[in-house]
Design a protein around this motif. Structure first.
Motif, PDB file in Angstrom:
ATOM      1  N   VAL A 397       1.360  -1.177  -0.115  1.00 22.06           N
ATOM      2  CA  VAL A 397      -0.035  -0.746  -0.034  1.00 22.06           C
ATOM      3  C   VAL A 397       1.055   1.269   0.168  1.00 22.06           C
ATOM      4  O   VAL A 397       2.168   1.119   0.017  1.00 22.06           O
ATOM      5  CB  VAL A 397      -0.964   0.395   1.069  1.00 22.06           C
ATOM      6  CG1 VAL A 397      -1.816  -1.208   2.016  1.00 22.06           C
ATOM      7  CG2 VAL A 397      -0.102   0.098   2.739  1.00 22.06           C
ATOM      8  N   ARG A 398      -0.090   2.560  -0.175  1.00 25.09           N
ATOM      9  CA  ARG A 398       1.064   3.717  -0.061  1.00 25.09           C
ATOM     10  C   ARG A 398       0.207   4.583   0.459  1.00 25.09           C
ATOM     11  O   ARG A 398      -0.967   4.295   0.112  1.00 25.09           O
ATOM     12  CB  ARG A 398       1.430   3.787  -1.691  1.00 25.09           C
ATOM     13  CG  ARG A 398      -0.323   5.019  -2.923  1.00 25.09           C
ATOM     14  CD  ARG A 398       0.493   5.145  -3.977  1.00 25.09           C
ATOM     15  NE  ARG A 398      -0.234   4.210  -4.933  1.00 25.09           N
ATOM     16  CZ  ARG A 398      -0.204   4.137  -5.922  1.00 25.09           C
ATOM     17  NH1 ARG A 398       1.093   3.306  -5.472  1.00 25.09           N
ATOM     18  NH2 ARG A 398      -1.234   3.849  -6.543  1.00 25.09           N
ATOM     19  N   PHE A 399       0.519   5.720   1.142  1.00 32.21           N
ATOM     20  CA  PHE A 399      -0.280   7.255   2.109  1.00 32.21           C
ATOM     21  C   PHE A 399       0.506   7.896   2.151  1.00 32.21           C
ATOM     22  O   PHE A 399       2.094   8.077   1.878  1.00 32.21           O
ATOM     23  CB  PHE A 399      -0.771   5.857   3.193  1.00 32.21           C
ATOM     24  CG  PHE A 399       0.693   5.525   3.652  1.00 32.21           C
ATOM     25  CD1 PHE A 399       1.568   6.422   4.749  1.00 32.21           C
ATOM     26  CD2 PHE A 399       0.959   4.011   3.841  1.00 32.21           C
ATOM     27  CE1 PHE A 399       2.680   6.024   5.404  1.00 32.21           C
ATOM     28  CE2 PHE A 399       2.233   3.961   3.887  1.00 32.21           C
ATOM     29  CZ  PHE A 399       2.859   4.553   5.266  1.00 32.21           C
ATOM     30  N   THR A 400       0.356   8.937   2.155  1.00 30.77           N
ATOM     31  CA  THR A 400       1.409  10.201   2.791  1.00 30.77           C
ATOM     32  C   THR A 400       1.422   9.837   4.088  1.00 30.77           C
ATOM     33  O   THR A 400       0.991   9.719   5.170  1.00 30.77           O
ATOM     34  CB  THR A 400       0.125  11.525   2.734  1.00 30.77           C
ATOM     35  OG1 THR A 400      -0.726  11.640   1.766  1.00 30.77           O
ATOM     36  CG2 THR A 400       0.928  12.573   3.198  1.00 30.77           C
ATOM     37  N   PRO A 401       2.844  10.057   3.984  1.00 25.29           N
ATOM     38  CA  PRO A 401       3.444   9.731   5.848  1.00 25.29           C
ATOM     39  C   PRO A 401       2.916  10.915   6.528  1.00 25.29           C
ATOM     40  O   PRO A 401       2.823  11.923   6.762  1.00 25.29           O
ATOM     41  CB  PRO A 401       4.911   9.901   4.784  1.00 25.29           C
ATOM     42  CG  PRO A 401       5.285  10.154   3.939  1.00 25.29           C
ATOM     43  CD  PRO A 401       3.511  10.267   3.302  1.00 25.29           C
ATOM     44  N   ARG A 402       3.579  10.401   7.575  1.00 28.37           N
ATOM     45  CA  ARG A 402       3.136  11.126   9.350  1.00 28.37           C
ATOM     46  C   ARG A 402       4.397  11.786   9.565  1.00 28.37           C
ATOM     47  O   ARG A 402       4.973  11.241   9.333  1.00 28.37           O
ATOM     48  CB  ARG A 402       2.424  10.238  10.168  1.00 28.37           C
ATOM     49  CG  ARG A 402       0.728   9.647  10.143  1.00 28.37           C
ATOM     50  CD  ARG A 402      -0.400   8.807  10.916  1.00 28.37           C
ATOM     51  NE  ARG A 402       0.131   9.319  12.239  1.00 28.37           N
ATOM     52  CZ  ARG A 402       0.480   9.580  13.026  1.00 28.37           C
ATOM     53  NH1 ARG A 402       2.323   8.197  13.111  1.00 28.37           N
ATOM     54  NH2 ARG A 402       0.581   9.729  14.308  1.00 28.37           N
ATOM     55  N   VAL A 403       4.045  13.240   9.701  1.00 27.00           N
ATOM     56  CA  VAL A 403       4.836  13.821  10.212  1.00 27.00           C
ATOM     57  C   VAL A 403       4.751  14.118  11.965  1.00 27.00           C
ATOM     58  O   VAL A 403       4.006  14.166  12.167  1.00 27.00           O
ATOM     59  CB  VAL A 403       4.790  15.302   9.130  1.00 27.00           C
ATOM     60  CG1 VAL A 403       6.671  15.882  10.894  1.00 27.00           C
ATOM     61  CG2 VAL A 403       5.320  15.258   8.497  1.00 27.00           C
ATOM     62  N   VAL A 404       5.440  13.125  12.689  1.00 25.91           N
ATOM     63  CA  VAL A 404       5.664  13.246  14.253  1.00 25.91           C
ATOM     64  C   VAL A 404       6.551  14.541  14.519  1.00 25.91           C
ATOM     65  O   VAL A 404       7.526  14.423  13.619  1.00 25.91           O
ATOM     66  CB  VAL A 404       6.540  12.344  14.745  1.00 25.91           C
ATOM     67  CG1 VAL A 404       6.448  12.062  15.909  1.00 25.91           C
ATOM     68  CG2 VAL A 404       5.903  10.523  13.721  1.00 25.91           C
ATOM     69  N   ALA A 405       6.089  15.301  15.143  1.00 31.37           N
ATOM     70  CA  ALA A 405       6.702  16.582  16.070  1.00 31.37           C
ATOM     71  C   ALA A 405       7.558  15.733  16.786  1.00 31.37           C
ATOM     72  O   ALA A 405       7.416  14.618  17.566  1.00 31.37           O
ATOM     73  CB  ALA A 405       6.150  17.219  16.985  1.00 31.37           C
ATOM     74  N   PRO A 406       9.133  16.017  17.349  1.00 30.02           N
ATOM     75  CA  PRO A 406      10.052  15.388  17.895  1.00 30.02           C
ATOM     76  C   PRO A 406       9.795  16.128  18.959  1.00 30.02           C
ATOM     77  O   PRO A 406       8.920  17.168  19.770  1.00 30.02           O
ATOM     78  CB  PRO A 406      11.366  16.866  17.223  1.00 30.02           C
ATOM     79  CG  PRO A 406      11.121  17.917  16.795  1.00 30.02           C
ATOM     80  CD  PRO A 406      10.122  17.531  15.722  1.00 30.02           C
ATOM     81  N   THR A 407      10.267  15.141  20.143  1.00 26.39           N
ATOM     82  CA  THR A 407      10.202  15.069  21.352  1.00 26.39           C
ATOM     83  C   THR A 407      11.393  16.545  22.447  1.00 26.39           C
ATOM     84  O   THR A 407      12.256  16.712  21.300  1.00 26.39           O
ATOM     85  CB  THR A 407       9.815  14.292  22.450  1.00 26.39           C
ATOM     86  OG1 THR A 407      11.521  13.674  22.526  1.00 26.39           O
ATOM     87  CG2 THR A 407       9.276  12.502  22.219  1.00 26.39           C
ATOM     88  N   PRO A 408      10.788  17.023  23.264  1.00 25.93           N
ATOM     89  CA  PRO A 408      11.730  17.892  24.151  1.00 25.93           C
ATOM     90  C   PRO A 408      13.097  17.662  24.037  1.00 25.93           C
ATOM     91  O   PRO A 408      13.941  18.341  23.388  1.00 25.93           O
ATOM     92  CB  PRO A 408      10.770  18.633  25.025  1.00 25.93           C
ATOM     93  CG  PRO A 408       9.397  17.965  25.409  1.00 25.93           C
ATOM     94  CD  PRO A 408       9.490  17.101  23.903  1.00 25.93           C
ATOM     95  N   ALA A 409      12.889  15.651  24.252  1.00 25.21           N
ATOM     96  CA  ALA A 409      14.578  15.661  24.237  1.00 25.21           C
ATOM     97  C   ALA A 409      15.294  15.709  22.891  1.00 25.21           C
ATOM     98  O   ALA A 409      16.092  15.852  22.979  1.00 25.21           O
ATOM     99  CB  ALA A 409      14.317  14.297  24.849  1.00 25.21           C
ATOM    100  N   GLN A 410      14.769  15.163  22.184  1.00 20.27           N
ATOM    101  CA  GLN A 410      15.031  14.830  20.558  1.00 20.27           C
ATOM    102  C   GLN A 410      15.018  16.546  20.180  1.00 20.27           C
ATOM    103  O   GLN A 410      16.675  16.921  19.059  1.00 20.27           O
ATOM    104  CB  GLN A 410      13.851  14.565  20.089  1.00 20.27           C
ATOM    105  CG  GLN A 410      14.516  13.123  19.984  1.00 20.27           C
ATOM    106  CD  GLN A 410      12.781  12.155  19.369  1.00 20.27           C
ATOM    107  OE1 GLN A 410      11.433  13.220  18.846  1.00 20.27           O
ATOM    108  NE2 GLN A 410      13.141  10.963  18.789  1.00 20.27           N
TER     109      GLN A 410
END
Length: 454
Positions: A397-410
Motif C-alpha cells: 500500500v501507499r499513503f501520505t507519511p505522517r510527520v511526527v513532531a520531535p520530543t523535547p529531548a530530541q
C-alpha cells in the motif's frame, strides 16, 4: 458445466486417474477453477492435500452442512485415520501438523468435547466486548505508528499489520507478561512459517504462563480457563490455548488482510460499511479454506460416492460458500449463513469476537491513514499456495507519511553537540560494555512499552 481456461478436465499435471492436488502454486493462484472441476465429480471428490496424503474433499454446501451437523456418523478424532495408522502418511508431511491428533476440543468428540468446549466458550464469553475493541484499536495504533512515518509512504500490510495484530491482541487477552508474550509470538509465528522447534518454543512459553497464573491468577483468559468448573489440567489448558492461537491468529490475519485489500480496491463501492467487506470475505474468500477433517464411523453413501470408515473427509469451506447452487438462494440466506466459522457442535466458539476484531482492525487502518490505497489491484494480488487457508502473500500500500513532531529531548539534542563544544560529547566516558548484553526486546515487549509511553 463450462470450465475456466485454467482447468480442462483434470487439472494440468494431474493424470486422469490421479487425485487433484489442492496445494502448490497452481492451486494457490486459482483455487476456484479447481473447486469448479471437483464439483463435476459430485458433492465430494478425492484430492491430495500434500504429497501422498489423500482425503475426500466436500465442495457442496448441503453435503458440508450434513457432515458438520452429524456427529454420530462423522467424528473428529484423527487417531482413527487409516492411512496414518498403516504408515502410509510420510512422517515429514506438512499435513500432519494440521491433521494430527491433539488433546483439545477440536479433535475431541462426545463428552470429552463437550467438557473442553464448555470451558473455552465460557471463558471467551467473559471477555468484555468494549475491552476487546480497545485492545484491538491499541494494537492497531501501535503497528500503524511503526510504518506510517515511512518517508516513501509505503508499507506491506500483511507483514506490518494484518499478521502481527491478532498476535498482540491474543497475547494481551492471555495475560502474558512481556518476555513470555514475546516467545508466544515467536512460537506461533514459527509454526505457520515452518520454523524448526517453533512448537517447542510455544509450548515452553505457554507452560511458563500457566505456572505463573497458578501462582498469581489474573483477570485474563488463561486464568479463566484454569479456574473453570470443568477442572482442566495444566496440559489441557495449554492445548486449548494453542488451539485458540492457531485457530484464531492466522485466519484473523487472512480476514484482516483480504478485507483491507477488498475495501481499498477501486471496484469497491464507496460508502458500504466495513462489516459488508468482512462478510463478503467470509463468503467468497473463506480464511480457513479446507479443513475440519472428519472420520466416518461407518461407510457412508454421499452423492454416489462411498465415504469409507476412518478415511479423512475434509470440508472445503471455500468451495461450499461459493457453491453455484446457492446463487439463486443467496438473497434469502442470512449474511451469517456462510460456513467460514464452521457449523454444528464444532463451530468456532469465537466467531463473534473474531468478526469484531477484523472489523475494528480495518476501521482503525482507514481512520489512521485515510488516503491509504493499494499499489496492486485486488485481482493481481498473490495468494498463499496452501490448502488450509486463503490468505494474501503480500498487500503493498501507499499513503501520505505522517510527520511526527520531535520530543523535547530530541529537539534539544543538537544543542548538546554544537560546534562551540566539540568535545562535550566525550567529556563523560561511556561505561564498559558488559559481557552479557541485554537481549533485544520482542514485539510484545515493545508494544507494552509503547502503551506505557516509554
Amino acid at each position: 458445466m463450462q470450465q475456466r481456461p485454467g482447468i480442462q478436465g483434470p487439472p494440468p499435471g494431474c493424470p486422469a486417474h490421479a487425485n487433484v492436488p489442492v496445494y502448490g502454486p497452481q492451486f494457490g493462484s486459482d483455487p476456484d477453477s479447481h473447486y469448479e472441476y471437483l464439483r463435476t465429480l459430485g458433492p465430494s471428490a478425492p484430492v491430495d492435500v500434500a504429497p501422498d496424503v489423500q482425503v475426500e474433499l466436500v465442495t457442496n454446501y448441503d453435503a458440508a452442512l450434513y457432515i458438520l451437523q452429524n456427529p454420530a456418523s462423522f467424528v473428529r478424532d484423527s487417531r482413527r485415520w487409516n492411512a496414518l495408522n498403516q504408515g502410509r502418511v510420510p512422517e515429514d508431511s506438512p499435513a500432519l501438523p494440521m491433521m494430527g491428533y491433539r488433546p483439545n476440543a477440536l479433535f475431541s468428540d462426545g463428552a470429552a468435547h463437550a467438557r473442553l468446549r464448555q470451558a473455552v466458550t465460557d471463558s471467551l464469553a467473559s471477555v468484555n466486548e468494549l475491552q476487546l475493541v480497545r485492545q484491538t484499536q491499541q494494537s492497531a495504533d501501535y503497528l500503524i505508528s511503526r510504518f506510517s512515518t515511512d518517508r516513501l509512504g509505503q508499507a506491506e500490510l500483511m507483514a506490518d499489520y494484518a499478521q502481527p495484530l491478532p498476535l498482540l491482541v491474543f497475547s494481551d487477552l492471555f495475560g502474558c507478561p512481556p518476555e513470555i508474550g514475546d516467545r508466544v509470538i515467536v512460537g506461533i509465528s514459527g509454526i505457520f512459517d515452518g520454523t524448526p522447534n517453533a512448537d517447542q518454543v510455544l509450548g515452553e512459553a505457554l507452560a511458563e504462563l500457566i505456572a505463573l497464573k497458578r501462582r498469581r491468577p489474573g483477570q485474563d483468559l488463561t486464568t479463566r480457563l484454569m479456574e473453570h468448573s470443568a477442572g482442566l489440567t495444566d496440559e489441557e489448558v495449554l492445548h486449548q490455548l494453542v488451539t485458540l492461537l492457531s485457530g484464531g491468529t492466522a485466519p484473523l490475519s487472512a480476514a484482516i488482510g483480504t478485507s483491507s485489500a477488498l475495501i481499498l480496491d477501486e471496484e469497491w463501492q464507496t460508502g458500504l460499511p466495513i462489516e459488508d467487506a468482512v462478510t463478503r470475505v467470509l463468503w467468497n474468500y473463506a480464511p480457513i479454506a479446507n479443513y475440519a477433517a472428519h472420520y466416518p464411523t461407518h461407510d457412508v453413501e454421499l452423492g454416489g460416492r462411498t465415504l469409507r470408515a476412518n478415511d479423512p473427509v475434509l470440508i472445503s469451506f471455500a468451495a461450499a460458500n461459493t457453491d453455484p447452487r446457492l446463487a439463486e438462494h443467496r438473497e434469502q440466506l442470512s449474511a451469517k449463513a456462510h460456513l467460514a466459522f464452521g457449523a454444528g457442535p464444532h463451530a468456532c466458539p469465537a466467531k463473534d469476537p473474531a468478526f469484531m476484531i477484523a472489523v475494528t482492525a480495518v476501521e482503525s487502518l482507514l481512520n489512521r491513514l485515510p488516503d491509504v490505497e493499494v499499489r496492486v489491484p485486488f485481482k493481481d494480488l498473490s495468494w498463499v499456495p496452501a490448502p488450509w487457508s486463503r490468505s494474501l502473500v503480500t498487500l503493498p500500500v501507499r499513503f501520505t507519511p505522517r510527520v511526527v513532531a520531535p520530543t523535547p529531548a530530541q529537539a534539544q539534542a543538537p544543542q548538546a553537540a554544537s560546534p562551540a563544544a566539540p568535545m562535550a560529547a566525550t567529556a563523560t566516558p561511556r561505561p564498559a560494555a558488559t559481557s552479557a548484553a541485554k537481549p533485544k526486546a520482542g514485539m510484545f515487549s515493545r508494544f507494552l512499552a509503547w502503551t506505557r509511553g516509554e
